[in-house]
Design an enzyme around this catalytic site. Structure first.
Site: not given
Ligand code: AP5
Length: 209
Positions: A13, A88, A122, A153, A164
């Site tokens: 994402k 979410r 990562r 992280r 997660r």
């Molecule tokens: P990346 O692009 O970072 O993927 P992502 O889907 O953004 O992963 P996240 O871990 O950031 O998502 P998340 O939803 O768990 O965390 P968030 O920060 O939103 O890619 C991941 C890896 O893969 C990278 O190393 C990248 O280089 C690689 N990659 C990407 N595309 C690729 C491809 N096509 N092929 C190969 N490799 C690839 O949230 C974190 C925390 O915050 C949550 O757990 C929660 O506690 C809180 N939070 C956030 N939003 C909310 C909400 N709305 N409500 C409540 N809590 C929330």
């Protein structure tokens, strides 16, 4: 254009939101980034949510919804937005419908079993916020783009990643149906290289599929 990126942890994402933001000039709003900034600045919100987030659970809806509502009311969102990590769960999706509903929801579809290694390998940059996989960089501690310090992280530990995934299945998965029924869900295959995924997203956005 108002876009939501939906997908499991590690589905790409953040990677795709930043590409979409660059191509269409939309502000990239990541609730995960906003929370991590609050945690590192030790704000009141940051102190309240640190343990929840580090363990892989969701921050409370009231705080999250308020943050997004306020952010979307900023001037730079007048022409639209790309939301990464929000909504979410159903409560957040219903709330967003009430104050600034998306035109389309891009669902990055990839099986969870393909994602654990992406996340535990990562490394994230403290300076430019880029993320990289240990398999593709020379030095695990230095950002290949800007030379900043790379870190792991807290929620990329194996236990937190599994939590997660469980939270995703229980709370976020139902959003696929929620938006499909509204005719706004556009699924793309997330099990491809980042550039291919982006090309499919562009086709979906521009209505060529
Ligand atoms: P990346 O692009 O970072 O993927 P992502 O889907 O953004 O992963 P996240 O871990 O950031 O998502 P998340 O939803 O768990 O965390 P968030 O920060 O939103 O890619 C991941 C890896 O893969 C990278 O190393 C990248 O280089 C690689 N990659 C990407 N595309 C690729 C491809 N096509 N092929 C190969 N490799 C690839 O949230 C974190 C925390 O915050 C949550 O757990 C929660 O506690 C809180 N939070 C956030 N939003 C909310 C909400 N709305 N409500 C409540 N809590 C929330």
């Amino acid at each position: 254009m108002k876009l939501v990126l939906l997908g499991a942890p590690g589905s790409g994402k953040g990677t795709q939101a930043s590409k979409i933001s660059g191509r269409y000039g939309l502000p990239h709003i990541s609730t995960g980034d906003i929370f991590r900034e609050n945690i590192s600045a030790k704000t009141e919100i940051g102190l309240r949510i640190k343990r929840i987030i580090d363990g892989g659970d969701l921050a409370p809806d009231d705080i999250t919804i308020e943050i997004v509502k306020e952010r979307l009311s900023a001037k730079d969102c007048e022409g639209g937005y790309v939301l990464d990590g929000f909504p979410r769960n159903l409560a957040q999706a219903e709330a967003l419908e009430g104050f600034d509903p998306p035109d389309a929801v891009i669902f990055i579809d990839i099986p969870l079993r393909k994602l654990e290694r992406r996340l535990t390998g990562r490394r994230s940059c403290k300076v430019c916020k880029g993320s990289f996989h240990v398999d593709f960089i020379d030095d695990e501690k230095v950002c290949p783009d800007c030379g900043g310090e790379l870190f792991i992280r807290k929620d990329d530990s194996t236990d937190a990643v599994r939590e997660r995934f469980a939270v995703y299945e229980e709370q976020t998965r139902p959003l696929e149906d929620f938006y499909r029924k509204k005719g706004r869900l556009k699924a793309v295959n997330g099990d491809n290289g980042a550039e291919e995924v982006f090309a499919e997203i562009v086709r979906a956005i521009e209505g060529e599929k």
